[in-house]
Design an enzyme around this catalytic site. Structure first.
Site, short mmCIF file in Angstrom:
data_model
loop_
_atom_site.label_atom_id
_atom_site.label_comp_id
_atom_site.label_asym_id
_atom_site.label_seq_id
_atom_site.Cartn_x
_atom_site.Cartn_y
_atom_site.Cartn_z
N SER A 1 0.86 -1.19 0.00
CA SER A 1 0.00 0.00 0.00
C SER A 1 0.89 1.23 0.00
CB SER A 1 -0.90 0.00 1.23
OG SER A 1 -0.13 0.30 2.37
N LYS A 2 0.22 2.37 -0.06
CA LYS A 2 0.94 3.64 -0.19
C LYS A 2 2.02 3.84 0.86
CE LYS A 2 -1.73 6.92 -2.80
NZ LYS A 2 -2.98 7.62 -2.67
N ARG A 3 1.77 3.31 2.04
CA ARG A 3 2.77 3.61 3.08
C ARG A 3 4.09 2.88 2.82
NH1 ARG A 3 2.51 -0.68 6.58
NH2 ARG A 3 0.75 -1.91 5.88
N GLY B 1 5.54 3.15 -0.02
CA GLY B 1 6.15 3.94 -1.09
C GLY B 1 5.20 3.95 -2.26
#
Ligand code: GLU
Length: 480
Positions: free
Chosen positions: A250-252, A254
């Site tokens: 997921s976005k966290r 990167g």
């Protein structure tokens, strides 16, 4: 029932795959890998690849997301023979099939109220039964089709659905586990699983490659295909991509959007090579050209287990491609980053030369653009620590002398510039570094750059001489 081909189905084409994204956001790396595997499988088998935009969820689908997906596919250089098709443009066809199914008794209208369905679910839960529709309306003919209703698929009640997943092997689901799926809502719109079925049929899809999150849909879709008398494609469910901590990517972790990788300075060749290896392999080979991927790819070698994203490996591949692809080609991608960073490259070396000079020193094109600004733009500040170290007053003499020698050069080339530095050091009785380092800071603004001769040639004579003079003035002013 008959399928209604969307395009002429060439009988010589034995494999036809598709990528069917829902346009609810950007193209993410998981989707891109699915698209790539699907595309490779088609190419490997001299088949065709279809792009289908599954935009039936009107609330979540946006034209921007469709554009973002098309942009991502273009950037990855994954092209399609047919499409893009849009499900929202095919409602008439889906409804035509539903109407025929109603006529043939393969589906039925259900008039049950929300309240009744809720009660049913409640009582089933209380009796620890699996919540499913009880076919109350199957034989109830007391209603008129003008009354609000949904249409349900008459799922077989006996036996089970068995399919051989090309990645995961044999999968068997008992029909007792499956419900009479709603295929048309009260508002007349066909539902997701149903549209997929009609599309795969009308598009002559032979192999469905998709994410494992769709595995539960497959038995339902197979049952509907079977009821329609449609051929059943081979299914291949690809595993998830995890972040380096083992959690779903997921976005966290990167970047997850394909275009973010472009923005971060990766070449599409690197991302494609990275994605093909993330869950598929051929021995321990790491580098695959497009041709090799096509020649070697096979669904049976796709891994069943989830794969973890590893940015370092992607960087390694990126550098490999920056170093080995034609510099003129890499330069086309580099140009995008100069623009993004507001660097005007009109006056300066050819971008292909920048690639040759800097590929060894940079991991991304973004870094390369930032690290080569001085080739195109003059500057009046210098890196602070470089100034401290290399711009002491003792640097003035070597700078003056090397400037003199460079001015006198007949040919502005590698040999000449190199000699100028060497002779300056020899005449002043100092090491090459005592000339080279102040010179480097003078012409690049910092203490890191490719070798001095290469750098000077690329910067050009006029700029070099002006910058040396600037540096001399700067050092003098600083120490006055
Ligand atoms: N539209 C689905 C998705 O984006 C894919 C459906 C399929 O491949 O069958 O997840």
């Amino acid at each position: 029932m008959k399928s209604e081909s969307l395009f002429p189905l060439d009988p010589n084409v034995k494999v036809r795959t598709r990528f069917a994204p829902s346009p609810t956001g950007y193209l993410h790396v998981g989707g891109a890998r699915t698209a790539l595997y699907s595309w490779l499988y088609a190419k490997h088998n001299q088949g065709e690849f279809v792009l289908r935009i599954e935009d039936t969820d009107l609330e979540r689908s946006t034209p921007q997301a469709t554009q973002a997906i098309l942009e991502g596919m273009a950037w990855l250089n994954l092209s399609w023979e047919h499409g893009p098709y849009y499900q929202t443009k095919r409602f008439e066809r889906y409804n035509q099939v539903i109407d025929q199914m109603l006529e043939q008794g393969l589906a039925y209208r259900c008039y049950c109220s929300k309240e009744r369905l809720e009660e049913l679910r409640h009582s089933q839960e209380q009796h620890k039964q699996k919540p499913r529709y009880d076919r109350h309306c199957l034989n109830d003919h007391s209603h008129s089709p003008d009354e609000p209703h949904v249409v349900r698929f008459k799922n077989p009640t006996e036996g089970s659905v068995v399919f051989e997943d090309a990645v995961r092997g044999r999968i068997e689901i008992s029909n007792g586990e499956l419900d009479d799926l709603i295929i048309r809502r009260t508002d007349g719109s066909p539902t997701y699983n149903f549209c997929v079925v009609v599309d795969d049929w009308d598009m002559g899809i032979t192999h469905v490659v998709r994410g494992e999150d769709h595995i539960n849909n497959t038995p339902r879709q197979i049952n509907i295909l079977q009821a329609l008398g449609a051929p059943i494609p081979t299914y291949a469910h690809v595993s998830m991509i995890l972040g380096d901590d083992g959690q779903k990517l997921s976005k966290r972790h990167g970047a997850v959007s394909v275009m973010q990788y472009r923005d971060d300075g990766y070449l599409p060749e690197a991302l494609v090579n990275y994605l093909v290896r993330l869950g598929w392999g051929h021995g321990d080979q790491e580098i695959f050209s497009r041709e090799e991927m096509i020649a070697l790819f096979d669904l049976h070698s796709v891994s069943k287990s989830a794969s973890a994203f590893n940015t370092e490996k992607l960087q390694w591949l990126n550098q490999h491609y920056m170093k080995t692809l034609d510099p003129a080609y890499v330069a086309q991608h580099l140009a995008w980053h100069y623009q993004a960073q507001g660097i005007d490259t009109t006056n300066g070396p050819a971008l292909a030369d920048i690639v040759t000079m800097l590929a060894e020193r940079c991991k991304t094109l973004k870094e390369m653009a930032a690290a080569s600004r001085y080739f195109f733009e003059d500057f009046d500040t210098f890196d602070e620590s470089a100034v401290k170290k290399h711009f002491k007053s003792a640097a003035v003499a070597p700078l003056e002398k090397v400037k003199e020698k460079l001015t006198a050069l007949e040919h502005w080339d590698l040999h000449g510039t190199h000699q100028a530095i060497e002779q300056t050091a020899a005449e002043l009785g100092v090491g090459m570094g005592k000339v080279g380092m102040p010179l480097r800071v003078a012409v690049t603004g910092a203490s890191q750059s490719p070798s001095m001769d290469v750098t000077l040639v690329a910067i050009g004579r006029t700029r070099t001489l002006a910058r040396i003079q600037n540096a001399i003035d700067f050092i003098r002013a600083k120490n006055a």
